[in-house]
Design a protein around this motif. Structure first.
Motif, PDB file in Angstrom:
ATOM      1  N   SER A 106       0.865  -1.172   0.000  1.00 29.82           N
ATOM      2  CA  SER A 106       0.000   0.000   0.000  1.00 29.82           C
ATOM      3  C   SER A 106       0.906   1.228   0.000  1.00 29.82           C
ATOM      4  CB  SER A 106      -0.882   0.002   1.250  1.00 29.82           C
ATOM      5  OG  SER A 106      -1.471   1.264   1.446  1.00 29.82           O
ATOM      6  N   ARG A 107       0.550   2.207  -0.772  1.00 31.83           N
ATOM      7  CA  ARG A 107       1.371   3.443  -0.803  1.00 31.83           C
ATOM      8  C   ARG A 107       1.402   4.138   0.547  1.00 31.83           C
ATOM      9  NH1 ARG A 107       0.176   6.220  -6.653  1.00 31.83           N
ATOM     10  NH2 ARG A 107       0.707   4.370  -7.834  1.00 31.83           N
ATOM     11  N   THR A 108       0.315   4.028   1.287  1.00 36.19           N
ATOM     12  CA  THR A 108       0.247   4.749   2.560  1.00 36.19           C
ATOM     13  C   THR A 108       0.622   3.876   3.757  1.00 36.19           C
ATOM     14  OG1 THR A 108      -2.113   4.237   2.746  1.00 36.19           O
ATOM     15  CG2 THR A 108      -1.502   6.339   1.730  1.00 36.19           C
ATOM     16  N   ARG A 109       0.365   2.566   3.688  1.00 30.86           N
ATOM     17  CA  ARG A 109       0.606   1.705   4.845  1.00 30.86           C
ATOM     18  C   ARG A 109       1.774   0.747   4.679  1.00 30.86           C
ATOM     19  NH1 ARG A 109      -5.210  -0.726   5.985  1.00 30.86           N
ATOM     20  NH2 ARG A 109      -4.912  -1.260   3.808  1.00 30.86           N
ATOM     21  N   GLY A 110       2.433   0.763   3.537  1.00 37.35           N
ATOM     22  CA  GLY A 110       3.550  -0.157   3.325  1.00 37.35           C
ATOM     23  C   GLY A 110       3.062  -1.563   3.017  1.00 37.35           C
TER      24      GLY A 110
END
Length: 142
Positions: A106-110
């Motif tokens: 995820s781009r925001t959560r890794g």
């Protein structure tokens, strides 16, 4: 049976399942497990624990084309095993060519939980089904 609507067939199947299990047991849902998977556990070389992991993956495999992605922690908790034990079962399933782990990011959560490609298992079950049909055909000729 061809005259029935698709929903009517599903309703009939739901009613038969409810007659066996009860509506209250089925309220949280159920999943389809091919009989061949049950019957071929030994031929697939699956330990009881590996088979249990496969059942959990099948439960989370909601739609064709979308690999299941339960967390190892969730499967471990449901099976009463450690995360490390579940990781070993997945490694063994991969070595047998039945399951392939796919990283999800995820781009925001890794990194998110892995998804699991089950096409190896499905392919092996198709081979076993073909073998069984050939054996049945040969034995029916005798």
């Amino acid at each position: 049976m061809a005259d029935l609507e698709e929903g009517e067939i599903k309703l009939d199947a739901d009613n038969r399942a409810a007659a066996r299990w009860s509506k209250s047991v089925l309220e949280q849902g159920y999943t389809v497990i091919p009989a061949l998977l049950m019957n071929a556990q030994n031929r697939l070389g699956l330990s009881p624990e590996e088979f249990n992991v496969v059942l959990h993956l099948a439960y989370h495999w909601r739609r064709a084309g979308f690999d299941p992605y339960p967390t190892k922690r969730r499967i471990a908790a449901l099976m009463g095993k450690s995360d490390k034990q579940i990781q070993r079962y997945f490694k063994s399933l991969e070595e047998k060519g039945l399951v392939e782990r796919q990283k999800r990011m995820s781009r925001t959560r890794g990194q998110m939980s892995n998804s699991y490609d089950m096409s190896g298992l499905v392919g092996r079950l198709r081979e076993i089904a073909a073998e069984d049909r050939a054996i049945a055909k040969t034995s029916s000729r005798v």
